[in-house]
Enzyme design. Structure first.
Site, PDB file in Angstrom:
ATOM      1  N   ARG A  66       0.826  -1.242  -0.048  1.00 12.93           N
ATOM      2  CA  ARG A  66       0.013  -0.023   0.142  1.00 12.93           C
ATOM      3  C   ARG A  66       0.868   1.091  -0.112  1.00 12.93           C
ATOM      4  NH1 ARG A  66      -4.547   0.940  -1.053  1.00 12.93           N
ATOM      5  NH2 ARG A  66      -4.711   2.374   0.633  1.00 12.93           N
ATOM      6  N   GLY A  67       2.185   1.097   0.235  1.00  6.58           N
ATOM      7  CA  GLY A  67       3.029   2.340   0.149  1.00  6.58           C
ATOM      8  C   GLY A  67       3.089   3.136  -1.006  1.00  6.58           C
ATOM      9  N   CYS A  68       3.545   4.417  -0.916  1.00  8.43           N
ATOM     10  CA  CYS A  68       3.856   5.494  -2.147  1.00  8.43           C
ATOM     11  C   CYS A  68       5.108   5.516  -2.537  1.00  8.43           C
ATOM     12  CB  CYS A  68       3.156   6.439  -1.761  1.00  8.43           C
ATOM     13  SG  CYS A  68       1.296   6.785  -1.703  1.00  8.43           S
ATOM     14  N   VAL A  69       6.177   4.894  -1.769  1.00  8.81           N
ATOM     15  CA  VAL A  69       7.500   4.868  -1.943  1.00  8.81           C
ATOM     16  C   VAL A  69       8.257   3.685  -2.096  1.00  8.81           C
ATOM     17  CG1 VAL A  69       8.279   7.411  -1.931  1.00  8.81           C
ATOM     18  CG2 VAL A  69       7.981   6.123   0.140  1.00  8.81           C
TER      19      VAL A  69
END
Lengths: 105, 155
Positions: free
Chosen positions: A102-105
């Site tokens: 789910r992370g953006c990075v």
């Protein structure tokens, strides 16, 4: 949520084919998912990343970020993309039988 | 999957920390999804790829309503430094790297970095002024050529 058959066993996956129950996963399923994602043969290096993703998820409840993957899996970012050209974190999670990160990075 | 995005070209035109991160996050995020990514740095955005400025990018504390503080407070010496320090610490917590590391990460991911010709001419710069991850200097026409068939995002 749909049910598909992987390596001869029915499992629950989401719309993008990520396993919803990591405990249903086997290495044979991983190999089958890798082939359908365009990776013919999983090498030791692939498994190092996949096992790291899976272990982190099972230990912490969340998949590692791309940055953490590059720093702590033992495989640097450049090689990660050579191993999994279509997105290392996403693909390794899928092959390792854990939900989509789910992370953006 | 006919509807999926295969390529993005992201223009980074701002030189403040809050101005450059969205483009960097989107560029890196594109690569994480297996999407081809080109990053084009123009005007103050060029600071991100300048050797002498990459580590000096700061949060804009003056005239920035998002800071929720009176402009005169934002103008106190050291305010921008402090805000930058605080924001950087928060970002590090959620694993967003500092600008230099982010640029290395995007380049290692296969994202391509370009400098804008007009800005390079305006400041009298050359490739020597840029970090080694920069591929080349592009004119706007070359940028469009490179972006053909993909999405263009301006930040």
């Amino acid at each position: 949520m749909t049910t598909v058959t992987l390596a001869g066993t029915p499992v629950e996956v989401d719309d993008e084919g990520f396993l919803q129950k990591p405990e249903q996963w086997t290495r044979e399923m991983g190999e089958e998912m890798a082939r359908s994602a365009g990776i013919e043969k999983l090498t030791e290096r692939h498994w190092q990343v996949i096992d790291f993703m899976r272990k982190t998820y099972l230990d912490t409840g969340a998949a590692p970020s791309m940055r953490a993957l590059g720093k702590t899996s033992g495989v640097a970012i450049k090689e990660l993309y050579e191993l999994f050209p279509k997105g290392p974190a996403k693909l390794a999670a899928k092959i390792g039988g854990i939900p989509k990160p789910r992370g953006c990075v | 999957m006919a509807d999926s995005i295969e390529k993005v070209s992201i223009v980074i035109s701002k030189g403040s920390l809050e101005g450059v991160y969205p483009g960097l996050i989107m560029g890196n995020g594109a690569r994480m999804e297996g999407i081809e990514a080109n990053l084009f740095f123009t005007f103050f955005g060029l600071d991100v790829i300048r050797k002498d400025r990459i580590d000096k990018i700061k949060v804009g504390t003056v005239g920035n309503p998002g800071m929720h503080m009176p402009t005169w407070i934002g103008a106190i010496p050291g305010m921008s430094w402090l805000a930058t320090k605080m924001m950087s610490r928060q970002m590090d917590k959620i694993d967003i790297p500092p600008v230099r590391e982010f640029i290395e990460m995007i380049a290692d991911s296969g994202g391509k970095l370009y400098a804008c010709q007009a800005t390079v001419d305006m400041y009298g710069l050359s490739m020597d002024d840029f970090v080694p991850q920069v591929e080349k200097v592009l004119t706007v026409g070359e940028f469009y050529e490179l972006s053909a068939g993909g999405e263009i995002i301006f930040t």
